[in-house]
Design a protein around this motif. Structure first.
Motif, PDB file in Angstrom:
ATOM      1  N   GLN A  46       0.769  -1.242   0.086  1.00 32.07           N
ATOM      2  CA  GLN A  46      -0.025  -0.030  -0.026  1.00 32.07           C
ATOM      3  C   GLN A  46       0.840   1.353  -0.007  1.00 32.07           C
ATOM      4  O   GLN A  46       0.364   2.365  -0.177  1.00 32.07           O
ATOM      5  CB  GLN A  46      -0.973  -0.083   1.173  1.00 32.07           C
ATOM      6  N   ASP A  47       2.079   1.024  -0.015  1.00 30.85           N
ATOM      7  CA  ASP A  47       3.067   2.391   0.430  1.00 30.85           C
ATOM      8  C   ASP A  47       3.813   2.406  -0.867  1.00 30.85           C
ATOM      9  O   ASP A  47       4.633   1.497  -1.290  1.00 30.85           O
ATOM     10  CB  ASP A  47       4.120   2.017   1.527  1.00 30.85           C
ATOM     11  N   ALA A  48       3.714   3.542  -1.565  1.00 30.86           N
ATOM     12  CA  ALA A  48       4.272   3.682  -2.610  1.00 30.86           C
ATOM     13  C   ALA A  48       5.694   3.549  -2.732  1.00 30.86           C
ATOM     14  O   ALA A  48       6.587   3.003  -3.487  1.00 30.86           O
ATOM     15  CB  ALA A  48       3.990   5.078  -3.515  1.00 30.86           C
ATOM     16  N   GLY A  49       6.406   4.062  -1.786  1.00 30.99           N
ATOM     17  CA  GLY A  49       7.812   3.965  -1.600  1.00 30.99           C
ATOM     18  C   GLY A  49       8.410   2.697  -1.457  1.00 30.99           C
ATOM     19  O   GLY A  49       9.355   2.308  -1.958  1.00 30.99           O
ATOM     20  N   ARG A  50       7.615   1.739  -0.892  1.00 35.72           N
ATOM     21  CA  ARG A  50       8.008   0.336  -0.623  1.00 35.72           C
ATOM     22  C   ARG A  50       7.786  -0.306  -1.756  1.00 35.72           C
ATOM     23  O   ARG A  50       8.955  -1.094  -2.134  1.00 35.72           O
ATOM     24  CB  ARG A  50       7.158  -0.420   0.368  1.00 35.72           C
ATOM     25  N   ILE A  51       6.880   0.021  -2.762  1.00 38.86           N
ATOM     26  CA  ILE A  51       6.864  -0.567  -4.030  1.00 38.86           C
ATOM     27  C   ILE A  51       7.777  -0.265  -5.014  1.00 38.86           C
ATOM     28  O   ILE A  51       8.657  -1.125  -5.752  1.00 38.86           O
ATOM     29  CB  ILE A  51       5.409  -0.135  -4.760  1.00 38.86           C
ATOM     30  N   ALA A  52       8.333   1.133  -4.903  1.00 35.43           N
ATOM     31  CA  ALA A  52       9.432   1.453  -5.564  1.00 35.43           C
ATOM     32  C   ALA A  52      10.632   0.805  -5.431  1.00 35.43           C
ATOM     33  O   ALA A  52      11.514   0.261  -6.109  1.00 35.43           O
ATOM     34  CB  ALA A  52       9.572   2.949  -5.739  1.00 35.43           C
ATOM     35  N   GLU A  55      10.843  -2.690  -6.612  1.00 35.02           N
ATOM     36  CA  GLU A  55      10.875  -2.976  -8.122  1.00 35.02           C
ATOM     37  C   GLU A  55      12.623  -2.504  -8.361  1.00 35.02           C
ATOM     38  O   GLU A  55      13.352  -3.183  -9.383  1.00 35.02           O
ATOM     39  CB  GLU A  55      10.173  -1.637  -8.794  1.00 35.02           C
ATOM     40  N   SER A  81       1.571  -8.210 -10.053  1.00 33.19           N
ATOM     41  CA  SER A  81       0.655  -8.226  -8.800  1.00 33.19           C
ATOM     42  C   SER A  81      -0.216  -9.360  -8.702  1.00 33.19           C
ATOM     43  O   SER A  81      -0.688 -10.074  -9.775  1.00 33.19           O
ATOM     44  CB  SER A  81      -0.479  -6.774  -9.079  1.00 33.19           C
TER      45      SER A  81
END
Length: 83
Positions: A46-52, A55, A81
């Motif tokens: 849910q955290d864009a920073g964690r997803i980045a 990746e 996903s």
């Protein structure tokens, strides 16, 4: 979240957990080979920073051109996903 043996994520079938965290021994059913599969916990997804960060971690091993003696080369083939 622990994934049970037999769970499918895209073309990958979970065989067993590996070590710490959300890393699993899995089977790539398209290419009929064993792989290590790293999964980002749903709450962290849910955290864009964690997803980045996740990746970026996937991109680093894919661009290595040589291996370290005594270590296997790690290549990332897919990010995606569950949903």
């Amino acid at each position: 979240m622990t994934l049970a043996a037999g769970t499918r994520l895209g073309p990958y079938e979970i065989l067993a957990p590996i070590g710490m965290g959300e890393v699993y021994h899995a089977r790539d059913t398209r290419l009929n080979r064993d792989v290590a599969l790293k999964v980002l916990l749903e709450i962290l997804a849910q955290d864009a920073g964690r997803i980045a960060r996740f990746e970026r971690e996937a991109q680093v091993p894919a661009c290595r051109s040589r291996t370290t003696p005594g270590r296997r080369r790690c290549t990332w083939w897919w990010t995606g996903s569950k949903n």
